[in-house]
Scaffold this motif. Structure first.
Motif, mmCIF file in Angstrom:
data_model
loop_
_atom_site.group_PDB
_atom_site.id
_atom_site.type_symbol
_atom_site.label_atom_id
_atom_site.label_comp_id
_atom_site.label_asym_id
_atom_site.label_seq_id
_atom_site.Cartn_x
_atom_site.Cartn_y
_atom_site.Cartn_z
ATOM 1 N N PHE A 1 0.833 -1.203 0.000
ATOM 2 C CA PHE A 1 0.000 0.000 0.000
ATOM 3 C C PHE A 1 0.871 1.257 0.000
ATOM 4 C CE2 PHE A 1 -4.496 -1.179 1.700
ATOM 5 C CZ PHE A 1 -4.640 -2.071 0.647
ATOM 6 N N ALA A 2 1.913 1.278 0.833
ATOM 7 C CA ALA A 2 2.770 2.455 0.929
ATOM 8 C C ALA A 2 3.489 2.716 -0.389
ATOM 9 C CB ALA A 2 3.788 2.272 2.058
ATOM 10 N N LEU A 3 4.032 1.662 -0.976
ATOM 11 C CA LEU A 3 4.747 1.817 -2.238
ATOM 12 C C LEU A 3 3.782 2.179 -3.364
ATOM 13 C CD1 LEU A 3 7.749 1.641 -2.737
ATOM 14 C CD2 LEU A 3 7.453 -0.711 -3.525
ATOM 15 N N LEU B 1 9.297 5.229 -21.706
ATOM 16 C CA LEU B 1 10.332 4.862 -20.735
ATOM 17 C C LEU B 1 10.399 5.881 -19.606
ATOM 18 C CD1 LEU B 1 12.792 3.221 -19.796
ATOM 19 C CD2 LEU B 1 14.192 4.589 -21.359
ATOM 20 N N GLY B 2 10.384 7.162 -19.955
ATOM 21 C CA GLY B 2 10.461 8.197 -18.934
ATOM 22 C C GLY B 2 9.310 8.134 -17.956
ATOM 23 N N HIS B 3 8.103 7.904 -18.481
ATOM 24 C CA HIS B 3 6.960 7.847 -17.574
ATOM 25 C C HIS B 3 6.992 6.584 -16.724
ATOM 26 C CE1 HIS B 3 3.068 9.095 -16.081
ATOM 27 N NE2 HIS B 3 2.653 7.854 -16.224
ATOM 28 N N ALA B 4 7.476 5.475 -17.273
ATOM 29 C CA ALA B 4 7.577 4.238 -16.496
ATOM 30 C C ALA B 4 8.497 4.424 -15.303
ATOM 31 C CB ALA B 4 8.074 3.098 -17.386
ATOM 32 N N LEU B 5 9.612 5.121 -15.497
ATOM 33 C CA LEU B 5 10.532 5.385 -14.388
ATOM 34 C C LEU B 5 9.936 6.385 -13.408
ATOM 35 C CD1 LEU B 5 13.893 5.680 -16.370
ATOM 36 C CD2 LEU B 5 13.032 3.702 -15.127
ATOM 37 N N TYR B 6 9.297 7.422 -13.950
ATOM 38 C CA TYR B 6 8.741 8.476 -13.099
ATOM 39 C C TYR B 6 7.608 7.954 -12.227
ATOM 40 C CZ TYR B 6 6.532 12.935 -11.864
ATOM 41 O OH TYR B 6 5.974 13.987 -11.177
ATOM 42 N N THR B 7 6.751 7.122 -12.805
ATOM 43 C CA THR B 7 5.544 6.722 -12.086
ATOM 44 C C THR B 7 5.837 5.813 -10.899
ATOM 45 O OG1 THR B 7 3.274 5.913 -12.410
ATOM 46 C CG2 THR B 7 5.024 4.634 -13.425
ATOM 47 N N LEU B 8 6.943 5.061 -10.933
ATOM 48 C CA LEU B 8 7.272 4.194 -9.802
ATOM 49 C C LEU B 8 8.198 4.872 -8.793
ATOM 50 C CD1 LEU B 8 7.692 0.599 -11.309
ATOM 51 C CD2 LEU B 8 5.707 1.644 -10.231
ATOM 52 N N CYS B 9 8.395 6.188 -8.948
ATOM 53 C CA CYS B 9 9.222 6.955 -8.007
ATOM 54 C C CYS B 9 10.641 6.401 -7.899
ATOM 55 C CB CYS B 9 8.580 6.990 -6.614
ATOM 56 S SG CYS B 9 7.188 8.110 -6.485
ATOM 57 N N TYR C 1 11.402 2.787 2.014
ATOM 58 C CA TYR C 1 10.307 1.890 2.363
ATOM 59 C C TYR C 1 10.774 0.443 2.463
ATOM 60 C CZ TYR C 1 6.683 5.496 1.884
ATOM 61 O OH TYR C 1 5.887 6.593 2.065
ATOM 62 N N GLY C 2 11.778 0.063 1.676
ATOM 63 C CA GLY C 2 12.337 -1.279 1.783
ATOM 64 C C GLY C 2 12.997 -1.531 3.124
ATOM 65 N N ALA C 3 13.542 -0.464 3.735
ATOM 66 C CA ALA C 3 14.170 -0.606 5.043
ATOM 67 C C ALA C 3 13.162 -0.994 6.120
ATOM 68 C CB ALA C 3 14.866 0.693 5.435
ATOM 69 N N ILE D 1 5.844 -6.096 -8.405
ATOM 70 C CA ILE D 1 4.981 -6.340 -9.572
ATOM 71 C C ILE D 1 3.539 -5.985 -9.242
ATOM 72 C CG2 ILE D 1 4.011 -8.151 -11.049
ATOM 73 C CD1 ILE D 1 6.756 -9.486 -11.022
ATOM 74 N N THR D 2 3.093 -6.318 -8.035
ATOM 75 C CA THR D 2 1.743 -5.952 -7.598
ATOM 76 C C THR D 2 1.559 -4.442 -7.615
ATOM 77 O OG1 THR D 2 1.624 -7.917 -6.183
ATOM 78 C CG2 THR D 2 0.068 -6.140 -5.719
ATOM 79 N N VAL D 3 2.563 -3.713 -7.135
ATOM 80 C CA VAL D 3 2.509 -2.257 -7.141
ATOM 81 C C VAL D 3 2.403 -1.725 -8.571
ATOM 82 C CG1 VAL D 3 3.833 -0.162 -6.641
ATOM 83 C CG2 VAL D 3 3.716 -1.998 -4.949
ATOM 84 N N ALA D 4 3.181 -2.307 -9.483
ATOM 85 C CA ALA D 4 3.161 -1.858 -10.881
ATOM 86 C C ALA D 4 1.799 -2.105 -11.521
ATOM 87 C CB ALA D 4 4.262 -2.564 -11.672
#
Length: 447
Positions: free
Chosen positions: A18-20, A226-234, A243-245, A258-261
């Motif tokens: 949810f956070a990601l 490509l630019g939007h794919a990188l931008y949208t996942l922060c 958040y991984g920490a 993958i679920t987040v994507a």
């Protein structure tokens, strides 16, 4: 053993997802992605975007989360620890420096938009855009900018909400926020889609968004995907590391990302269905950016039955999304101050938010006098999108793919099947690195 263990962690995998996901949704899905689809051939752009998202952006976000779950600290401590155990130079901490700086600069824009959206939600529910003309909607924005104190008060309210969410902590603050925000956002999007289907021109919007127009798709279209794919996942702003920490132990990282994507794609398409039928029903040409959000959209809602109510709900949705991403951008910087410099979390959250708020106030004042195509906000966007984020992403892929030991990465992804790990490792080394390097070169050289 890493001595910099965070005090708090997400209570479950769902909270992490949810956070990601709340960070990934972003405003690009509201004011940029649907427009990109329509302008770059519809379906060809969409499929190219999916390829870039799942074969480049997802592996990069997995790499960020792997670093965070391995280091269990702030981005600087995470990179320091990873460099030490990998036997590499601490110059790789440049990744954390660039990422946190890019995240802070983006935070200024998101804080501004959250405040403005609150202002528009309030004015719409009062009937301030009822039966307004398109020039009239543009004049409202101009008048708000000329008397910017009103916008600043709403920006201050957004800043207070942001600081409180992060200052309270990981579980009671950010965790609670995302558990409220995700269901509320999906409910509001559902309401807006229902309204758009009933009163908008769904056929025209579908033809614009999903038509098969290969002649409109070129190399620039692929770069936009490509630019939007990188931008949208922060990616490249340290959100994945931070958040991984806090991720639970033995988290299936690849499957979670993958679920987040997938969630991000669903929201992006839903946003297009919620907005563009209303624009076409009012004979508006599709646009992106501030012109779409603060001129075209208020005009469209103002000339629809029950538009005051649904327009207010739309801008509340925008506020929610902007704050969700702002929380994610603020957290890495707060964690650095808290863990690296021993600043209390409350003080760190308030201080960083205060600086971002002051810069957002300056950006608001600057917009009133800036010439078209110029201004502080555009400068921020150029610095982050053209330099800081590409550099951070490329260095991240190089470090994780080529400098960290494979066995260490395998331990962090122990919950994933061998075939999934091998695919991710191949993509991060032999796809992400060359594609990002080429894209950055292309962006720098092609006018």
């Amino acid at each position: 053993m890493n001595l910099y263990l965070p005090v708090e962690r997400w209570q479950s995998r769902t909270t992490f997802v949810f956070a990601l996901a709340m960070a990934a949704v972003g405003l690009g899905n509201l004011w940029r992605f649907p427009w990109l689809m329509g302008e770059h051939g519809g379906a060809p752009f969409f499929f190219s975007y999916l390829l870039c998202l799942f074969f480049i952006a997802v592996p990069l976000l997995v790499a960020e989360v792997v670093l965070g779950s391995h280091g269990r600290g702030s981005p600087f401590l995470t990179l320091s620890w990873a460099a030490d155990v990998s036997g590499r130079s601490r110059l790789w901490l440049t990744v954390a420096l660039l990422s946190c700086l890019a995240g802070f600069l983006l935070l200024v824009s998101y804080l501004l938009i959250a405040g403005w959206s609150l202002s528009y939600a309030y004015q719409l529910q009062l009937g301030g855009f009822a039966a307004i003309s398109l020039p009239g909607a543009a004049e409202v924005l101009a008048s708000k900018l000329s008397a910017s104190a009103g916008l600043m008060r709403w920006q201050l309210l957004a800043a207070v909400l942001l600081a409180v969410a992060v200052a309270v902590g990981v579980r009671k603050g950010i965790g609670l926020f995302v558990w409220i925000a995700i269901p509320l956002m999906m409910f509001l999007l559902g309401v807006l889609i229902s309204f758009s289907v009933e009163f908008g021109d769904l056929g025209a919007a579908g033809a614009y968004l999903f038509a098969w127009q290969p002649l409109d798709f070129d190399r620039g279209s692929f770069m936009a995907a490509l630019g939007h794919a990188l931008y949208t996942l922060c990616i490249g702003v340290a959100v994945g590391m931070s958040y991984g920490a806090y991720a639970p132990h033995k988290l299936p990282i690849v499957r979670s990302v993958i679920t987040v994507a997938i969630f991000d794609v669903v929201v992006a398409v839903a946003a297009g269905v919620a907005i563009f039928p209303l624009l076409f029903a009012n004979n508006l040409m599709p646009a992106q950016g501030f012109g779409l959000l603060f001129v075209s959209v208020p005009y469209a809602f103002g000339n629809m039955p029950f538009g005051d109510l649904y327009g207010a709900l739309f801008f509340l949705t925008v506020t929610l999304i902007a704050l969700g991403t702002a929380v994610a951008l603020l957290e890495p910087i707060v964690s650095v101050l808290e863990q690296q410099f021993r600043v209390r979390r409350v003080l760190a959250a308030i201080s960083v938010t205060a600086v971002a708020f002051l810069l957002s106030v300056y950006a608001t004042v600057d917009l009133a006098s800036a010439a078209p195509g110029e201004g502080f906000l555009l400068w921020l966007d150029g610095v982050t999108s053209e330099w800081l984020i590409p550099a951070a992403v490329l260095l991240l892929a190089l470090f994780v793919g080529w400098r960290m030991p494979r066995e260490l990465l395998r331990r962090e992804l122990a919950r994933e099947p061998d075939i999934l790990f091998s695919l991710w490792y191949f993509l991060i080394r032999f796809v992400a690195v060359p594609v990002i390097a080429f894209a950055w070169l292309w962006l720098s050289l092609v006018p």
